[in-house]
Design an enzyme around this catalytic site. Structure first.
Site, mmCIF file in Angstrom:
data_model
loop_
_atom_site.group_PDB
_atom_site.id
_atom_site.type_symbol
_atom_site.label_atom_id
_atom_site.label_comp_id
_atom_site.label_asym_id
_atom_site.label_seq_id
_atom_site.Cartn_x
_atom_site.Cartn_y
_atom_site.Cartn_z
ATOM 1 N N ASP A 1 4.336 -12.980 6.828
ATOM 2 C CA ASP A 1 4.171 -12.201 8.049
ATOM 3 C C ASP A 1 5.206 -12.647 9.072
ATOM 4 O OD1 ASP A 1 1.525 -10.397 9.046
ATOM 5 O OD2 ASP A 1 2.827 -11.120 10.643
ATOM 6 N N VAL B 1 10.008 -8.284 7.146
ATOM 7 C CA VAL B 1 10.261 -7.473 5.955
ATOM 8 C C VAL B 1 11.353 -6.431 6.164
ATOM 9 C CG1 VAL B 1 7.923 -7.807 5.060
ATOM 10 C CG2 VAL B 1 8.438 -5.783 6.470
ATOM 11 N N ASN C 1 2.448 -4.720 2.029
ATOM 12 C CA ASN C 1 1.413 -4.201 2.920
ATOM 13 C C ASN C 1 1.838 -4.127 4.388
ATOM 14 O OD1 ASN C 1 -1.497 -3.763 3.879
ATOM 15 N ND2 ASN C 1 -0.996 -5.741 4.793
ATOM 16 N N TYR D 1 5.572 7.614 11.270
ATOM 17 C CA TYR D 1 4.646 7.024 10.300
ATOM 18 C C TYR D 1 4.523 7.912 9.068
ATOM 19 C CZ TYR D 1 0.524 4.358 8.793
ATOM 20 O OH TYR D 1 -0.359 3.564 8.108
ATOM 21 N N LYS E 1 5.330 6.874 5.066
ATOM 22 C CA LYS E 1 4.311 6.869 4.023
ATOM 23 C C LYS E 1 4.604 7.909 2.940
ATOM 24 C CE LYS E 1 2.184 3.459 5.863
ATOM 25 N NZ LYS E 1 2.274 2.116 5.234
#
Length: 249
Positions: free
Chosen positions: A35, A62, A88, A154, A158
């Site tokens: 994280d 990330v 994730n 978003y 996705k």
């Protein structure tokens, strides 16, 4: 003697990520918590240690490939292998498309889309190198298939994760590596705080069977199930873990 699995989980400082770290550790896996938030990431490790589990925290952004690659290298240096990669980490802020600030748009793309791509590439290469028939799991969303106001960036990420999952599964299957996606609905994590602030969370809950928020522990359970050899027939698929959000109303 059975070799313990090693699971790398990004976004492990909170929400679905933290609960997944705890789930895998409770099942006996060694866990690498990744994280950007060093304080809360280490808290997850401490929670695992308090229960007798084994975990390592690696601070990771990330959105930077070199950091994701270093995460995988540190995992293998510490534990000798990588069996599960759970991509994730993600962010999102509800913003009307015409009010979208480009710097926020690019940040969401960098983390939610590029971060998953980097995880697939780095973990996939290491699994192939070590001849490990592992599994890569990607967090996507009902918003990868359904439109919702204020979710332009978003949605883009996705939708991309859905197709990256299918594409990577096709290419990695000859190495025995599975790639699957898990698509939550409305989960009670910090990422939905913006919806709560805007007073639209009740309307979102009304689209869920049972009219309630899904708890992150439920998603952790689903992710763990997908990681098992017993789920080997699930490959290249996006599993809807949305309590009916995509099919109810």
């Amino acid at each position: 003697m059975t070799t313990k699995r090693v699971a790398v989980i990004t976004g492990g400082a909170s929400g679905i990520g933290r609960q997944s770290c705890l789930k895998f550790a409770r099942k006996g896996d060694q866990v690498v918590v990744a994280d950007f938030d060093g304080v809360r990431g280490q808290e997850t490790v401490d929670l695992i240690a308090a229960e007798g589990g084994e975990a390592l925290f690696v601070q990771t952004d990330v959105s930077k490939f070199e950091q994701v690659e270093a995460l995988i290298e540190e995992t293998v240096n510490r534990f000798g292998r990588i069996d599960v990669m759970f991509n994730n980490a993600g962010i999102g802020t509800p913003t009307p498309v015409l009010d979208q600030k480009l710097e926020d748009y690019h940040r969401i793309i960098d983390i939610n889309q590029h971060g998953v791509a980097y995880g697939i590439i780095a973990a996939g290469k290491k699994m192939r190198e070590l001849n490990i028939k592992g599994v890569i799991i990607n967090t996507t969303s009902v918003f990868g298939v359904l439109a919702s106001p204020g979710t332009f960036a978003y949605h883009a990420t996705k939708g991309a994760v859905n197709m990256m999952t299918k594409s990577a599964a096709l290419e990695l299957s000859p190495y025995g590596i599975r790639v699957v996606g898990v698509a939550p609905g409305v989960v009670d994590t910090p990422i939905i705080q913006g919806y709560k602030d805007k007073g639209i969370i009740d309307a979102m809950k009304a689209k869920v069977m049972g009219n309630k928020l899904t708890q992150p522990e439920q998603l952790a359970d689903a992710v763990y199930l997908l990681s098992l050899e017993e789920a080997s027939a699930i490959n290249g698929s996006v599993v809807m873990a949305d309590e009916g959000y995509a099919s109810f109303k």
